[in-house]
Design a protein around this motif. Sequence first.
Motif, PDB file in Angstrom:
ATOM      1  N   ALA A   1      13.207   7.509  50.110  1.00 25.04           N
ATOM      2  CA  ALA A   1      13.286   8.180  48.809  1.00 25.04           C
ATOM      3  C   ALA A   1      13.977   9.520  48.976  1.00 25.04           C
ATOM      4  O   ALA A   1      14.124  10.033  50.087  1.00 25.04           O
ATOM      5  CB  ALA A   1      11.887   8.373  48.225  1.00 25.04           C
TER       6      ALA A   1
ATOM      7  N   PRO B   1       8.812  12.866  45.968  1.00 21.37           N
ATOM      8  CA  PRO B   1       9.860  11.845  45.862  1.00 21.37           C
ATOM      9  C   PRO B   1      10.266  11.644  44.408  1.00 21.37           C
ATOM     10  O   PRO B   1       9.405  11.576  43.527  1.00 21.37           O
ATOM     11  CB  PRO B   1       9.187  10.591  46.434  1.00 21.37           C
ATOM     12  CG  PRO B   1       7.727  10.815  46.221  1.00 21.37           C
ATOM     13  CD  PRO B   1       7.497  12.296  46.254  1.00 21.37           C
TER      14      PRO B   1
ATOM     15  N   LEU C   1      12.080   6.893  40.619  1.00 23.08           N
ATOM     16  CA  LEU C   1      10.978   6.185  41.260  1.00 23.08           C
ATOM     17  C   LEU C   1       9.769   6.094  40.343  1.00 23.08           C
ATOM     18  O   LEU C   1       9.448   7.041  39.633  1.00 23.08           O
ATOM     19  CB  LEU C   1      10.532   6.921  42.527  1.00 23.08           C
ATOM     20  CG  LEU C   1      11.296   6.664  43.801  1.00 23.08           C
ATOM     21  CD1 LEU C   1      10.672   7.430  44.949  1.00 23.08           C
ATOM     22  CD2 LEU C   1      11.348   5.197  44.138  1.00 23.08           C
TER      23      LEU C   1
ATOM     24  N   ASP D   1      15.069   6.575  44.405  1.00 21.45           N
ATOM     25  CA  ASP D   1      15.260   5.719  45.565  1.00 21.45           C
ATOM     26  C   ASP D   1      16.619   6.036  46.188  1.00 21.45           C
ATOM     27  O   ASP D   1      17.334   6.938  45.714  1.00 21.45           O
ATOM     28  CB  ASP D   1      15.116   4.244  45.189  1.00 21.45           C
ATOM     29  CG  ASP D   1      16.188   3.737  44.229  1.00 21.45           C
ATOM     30  OD1 ASP D   1      17.235   4.402  44.049  1.00 21.45           O
ATOM     31  OD2 ASP D   1      15.974   2.655  43.646  1.00 21.45           O
TER      32      ASP D   1
ATOM     33  N   SER E   1       5.648   2.144  44.921  1.00 21.07           N
ATOM     34  CA  SER E   1       7.060   2.200  44.515  1.00 21.07           C
ATOM     35  C   SER E   1       7.889   1.046  45.068  1.00 21.07           C
ATOM     36  O   SER E   1       8.939   0.715  44.531  1.00 21.07           O
ATOM     37  CB  SER E   1       7.692   3.522  44.952  1.00 21.07           C
ATOM     38  OG  SER E   1       7.775   3.590  46.375  1.00 21.07           O
TER      39      SER E   1
END
Length: 173
Positions: free
Chosen positions: A154, A85, A94, A88, A149
């Motif tokens: 994500a 990831p 992130l 966002d 997070s």
Amino acid sequence: MKLPLPLYLLPLAFLPYTLAQTYKASFTMYGQGDGNSSPNCNTASAACGFYDNPGYNAAVSQNLYGVGPGQGAGPACGTCWQLVPKTDSSGNALKGANTIVVKVNNLCPAQGNSLCAQNGLSGTNQYGANVNFDTCINDGASAALFGSSGVGLAVGTATKVSCSQWSGSSNIT
């Protein structure tokens, strides 16, 4: 000195190591308690016919899964993917998310789910992702991926990897 391969074939000997499947991917979560009335995602009723305990699972978008609802196990069943990831849903970097390896055990159907309704592997969803990985809440995959997070969606990359990089044990039904 004699080479085991003719020189013109030598570059092909390294092909599997240089052409890993990597896609831009969106990452979501599903399972018991997700607010969408989803059932436990780590059960024998998963579309691939197995669940993992321990081990992280994910459902994948229909374009990667390879068949539609009710058609049984798709060609992606049992494949392992490294999920990374990066941002966002608004494109902000992130912090607190983690890279994990999941095993595909379920289908995220295209119908009624725009995140999983890409048109082929070159199509994209509303976040510009070619595929979606719906990580399982019930086996801890979602908590491991999203970490601290504070997000539940994500965007990043998904790369097909050897299942020797995945930690878990499959229970065939």
